[in-house]
Design an enzyme around this catalytic site. Structure first.
Site, PDB file in Angstrom:
ATOM      1  N   SER A  23      14.693 -97.729 -26.992  1.00 49.90           N
ATOM      2  CA  SER A  23      15.231 -97.374 -28.160  1.00 49.90           C
ATOM      3  C   SER A  23      15.817 -98.409 -28.145  1.00 49.90           C
ATOM      4  CB  SER A  23      15.975 -96.243 -27.123  1.00 49.90           C
ATOM      5  OG  SER A  23      15.393 -95.063 -26.625  1.00 49.90           O
ATOM      6  N   GLY A  98       6.816 -92.264 -32.805  1.00 50.80           N
ATOM      7  CA  GLY A  98       8.503 -91.756 -33.689  1.00 50.80           C
ATOM      8  C   GLY A  98       9.468 -91.869 -33.822  1.00 50.80           C
ATOM      9  N   GLN A 172      16.647 -89.277 -32.133  1.00 49.57           N
ATOM     10  CA  GLN A 172      15.916 -90.400 -34.145  1.00 49.57           C
ATOM     11  C   GLN A 172      16.414 -89.362 -34.692  1.00 49.57           C
ATOM     12  OE1 GLN A 172      11.851 -89.499 -32.619  1.00 49.57           O
ATOM     13  NE2 GLN A 172      11.822 -91.005 -31.362  1.00 49.57           N
ATOM     14  N   ASP A 319      12.500 -87.433 -21.488  1.00 48.06           N
ATOM     15  CA  ASP A 319      11.272 -88.297 -21.181  1.00 48.06           C
ATOM     16  C   ASP A 319      10.982 -88.482 -19.886  1.00 48.06           C
ATOM     17  OD1 ASP A 319      11.167 -88.835 -24.274  1.00 48.06           O
ATOM     18  OD2 ASP A 319      12.462 -90.870 -24.559  1.00 48.06           O
ATOM     19  N   LYS A 346       6.417 -83.845 -28.288  1.00 45.89           N
ATOM     20  CA  LYS A 346       6.380 -85.076 -27.719  1.00 45.89           C
ATOM     21  C   LYS A 346       4.647 -86.677 -28.009  1.00 45.89           C
ATOM     22  CE  LYS A 346      10.550 -85.684 -27.087  1.00 45.89           C
ATOM     23  NZ  LYS A 346      11.509 -85.852 -28.047  1.00 45.89           N
TER      24      LYS A 346
HETATM   25  C1  S3P Z   1      13.860 -91.599 -29.015  1.00 47.39           C
HETATM   26  C2  S3P Z   1      14.821 -90.807 -28.805  1.00 47.39           C
HETATM   27  C3  S3P Z   1      14.065 -89.070 -27.510  1.00 47.39           C
HETATM   28  C4  S3P Z   1      13.217 -89.830 -27.051  1.00 47.39           C
HETATM   29  C5  S3P Z   1      12.252 -90.916 -27.707  1.00 47.39           C
HETATM   30  C6  S3P Z   1      12.577 -92.281 -28.171  1.00 47.39           C
HETATM   31  C7  S3P Z   1      15.160 -92.773 -29.591  1.00 47.39           C
HETATM   32  O1  S3P Z   1      13.314 -88.500 -29.182  1.00 47.39           O
HETATM   33  O2  S3P Z   1      12.029 -89.251 -26.526  1.00 47.39           O
HETATM   34  O3  S3P Z   1      11.644 -91.085 -27.130  1.00 47.39           O
HETATM   35  O4  S3P Z   1      14.170 -94.098 -29.901  1.00 47.39           O
HETATM   36  O5  S3P Z   1      15.731 -91.459 -30.250  1.00 47.39           O
HETATM   37  P1  S3P Z   1      14.327 -87.358 -29.636  1.00 47.39           P
HETATM   38  O6  S3P Z   1      15.174 -88.452 -30.333  1.00 47.39           O
HETATM   39  O7  S3P Z   1      13.351 -86.545 -30.698  1.00 47.39           O
HETATM   40  O8  S3P Z   1      14.314 -86.251 -28.635  1.00 47.39           O
END
Ligand code: S3P
Length: 440
Positions: A23, A98, A172, A319, A346
């Protein structure tokens, strides 16, 4: 590529330095591209997902120089700064990531560009309406497929600040709104139902942008200009979790995971493991990139207890649920993970995959509404499982194999390249270290 994940005949032992946080790596690369000047990023995660972000910012006009560093990648990024990105010649392929797709949607919505984001089969199934909805409230023009998925076309336009209440706790989506807020006139505030990971809020001030925060809301005021930085990336707690969980359930294990981010919005799995009775010692280290870091030692614990994971805890371990479900198969009682419906959207439908995958190993795992339940302790046996191309399932199954009589065959193990290409090597080394040192 199938992988025959072995069962552990001895404990896991030794020290492991997990790869850089995914992240944080995505954000450092993207924010450096937005910034004016040259950023030097050290120890960026070398994995398929972050490569998608690197390729994207390059296609949008940032100058990117990547070299292999002592730990991970050393990346120099000259951002587009006030002149903005350029419309790329073709579509931007976000691969499996994502984070790349959703953060780009927010970051680009306020620039004078037209960009279409696409992704692989898994990403193309995942919901984008959760990000297009809030961004539209700021005046953004985003066109997704009829199902609200990729391909997503961003027709950049003028944005205005807004107050956005999210109905899903998603870092996200929160990050997409804040990044759009950097280009919007006035203040943008985003509030979420429970605190999700806060790397964006921690990192923007280092790039020179003020972020005002309380428990569940964050605000930025635009237009705001980012300035280049030098930064290093700490280890990824989500990667560390696999070794922490493995050490807790494999008899005679004693593992130290070093240099890992201890950001509380990421370490929910440690709190849950502790509650289950796991023996965990944390040695704090220096702050890296605005994140607390440290070393985590986990020892095998006989008599782990089942636990309830409450909805407000879920974002901080979202996660890690596949791994925690594996641990719960070895704990006494029924563990309940409350309201984990997010797992359905996911990289795969993880809720279903956990029930089917761990069920095939002989575990008692089921779903009630949006809750996941695991009853233990139970002996696991050999089986052939499919990762479904999902990196976290592949690694969780390899941890389950350690306590499964006869090991586990895992189809599509190469999915680990998405976040942790060296996982199998590191796991094998911890198993081998015991052969060398552990039985002296
Ligand atoms: C992430 C946020 C999470 C996580 C993903 C990485 C990020 O998703 O599951 O692996 O880097 O902001 P969500 O924010 O959709 O829950």
């Amino acid at each position: 590529m199938p992988f025959c994940a072995p069962s552990a005949t001895k404990g896991l032992s030794g020290e492991v330095r997990v790869p850089a946080d995914k992240s944080i790596s995505h954000r450092l690369v993207l924010f450096s591209a937005l910034a004016q000047g040259l950023s030097h990023l050290r120890g960026v995660l070398d994995c398929a997902d972050v490569r998608s972000t690197l390729a994207a910012v390059h296609a949008l006009g940032a100058t990117v120089h990547v070299s292999r560093g002592a730990c991970g990648l050393d990346v120099d990024v000259t951002g587009w700064g006030p002149s903005g990105p350029s419309s790329p010649p073709g579509q931007i392929d976000c691969g499996n990531s994502g984070t790349t797709a959703r953060l780009l949607a927010g970051a680009l919505a306020g620039y004078d560009v037209v960009v279409t984001l696409v992704g692989d089969e898994s990403l193309s199934r995942r919901p984008m309406s959760r990000v297009t909805g809030p961004l539209s409230a700021m005046g953004a023009h985003l066109v997704a497929s009829a199902q609200g998925t990729l391909p997503l076309t961003i027709e950049g336009t003028r944005l205005h600040g807004a107050h956005v209440d999210l109905n899903v706790a998603s870092a996200q989506v929160k990050s997409a709104v804040l990044l759009a807020g950097l280009r919007a006139e006035g203040r943008t505030t985003v509030c979420e139902p429970a605190p999700s990971r806060d790397h964006t809020e921690r990192m923007l001030p280092a790039f020179g942008v003020e972020v005002i925060r309380d428990a569940t809301c964050a605000s930025v005021t635009g237009p705001a200009l980012l300035h280049a930085i030098d930064a290093a990336v700490p280890g990824d707690p989500s990667s560390a979790a696999f070794f922490a969980g493995a050490a807790a359930i494999v008899p005679r294990s004693d593992v130290v995971i070093s240099g890992v981010s201890l950001n509380p919005t990421r370490t929910g799995f440690l709190r849950v493991l502790e509650r289950m009775g796991a023996h965990i010692e944390v040695t704090p280290g220096e702050d890296t990139c605005g994140e607390p870091t440290g070393d985590v030692r986990v020892l095998f614990t006989d008599g782990l207890r089942a636990t309830d994971v409450e909805p407000e805890e879920v974002p901080a371990l979202i996660d890690e649920v596949p791994l925690l479900a594996v641990v719960a198969t070895q704990a006494t009682g029924v563990s309940r993970f409350r309201r984990v419906g997010e797992l359905r959207v996911k990289e795969s439908d993880r809720l279903r995959a956990i029930v089917e995958g761990l069920g095939a190993l002989g575990a008692h795992v089921w779903v009630e509404g949006d809750d996941l339940l695991v009853s233990g302790p139970g002996a696991l046996h050999a089986a052939s499982l499919d990762s479904l191309g999902d990196h976290r399932l592949a690694m969780a199954y390899a941890v389950a194999a350690l306590v499964a009589e006869g090991g586990v065959r895992i189809e599509r193990m190469e999915a680990i390249d998405v976040s942790y290409p060296g996982f199998v090597g590191d796991l094998m080394r911890l198993m081998a270290d015991h052969e060398v040192h552990g039985d002296a």
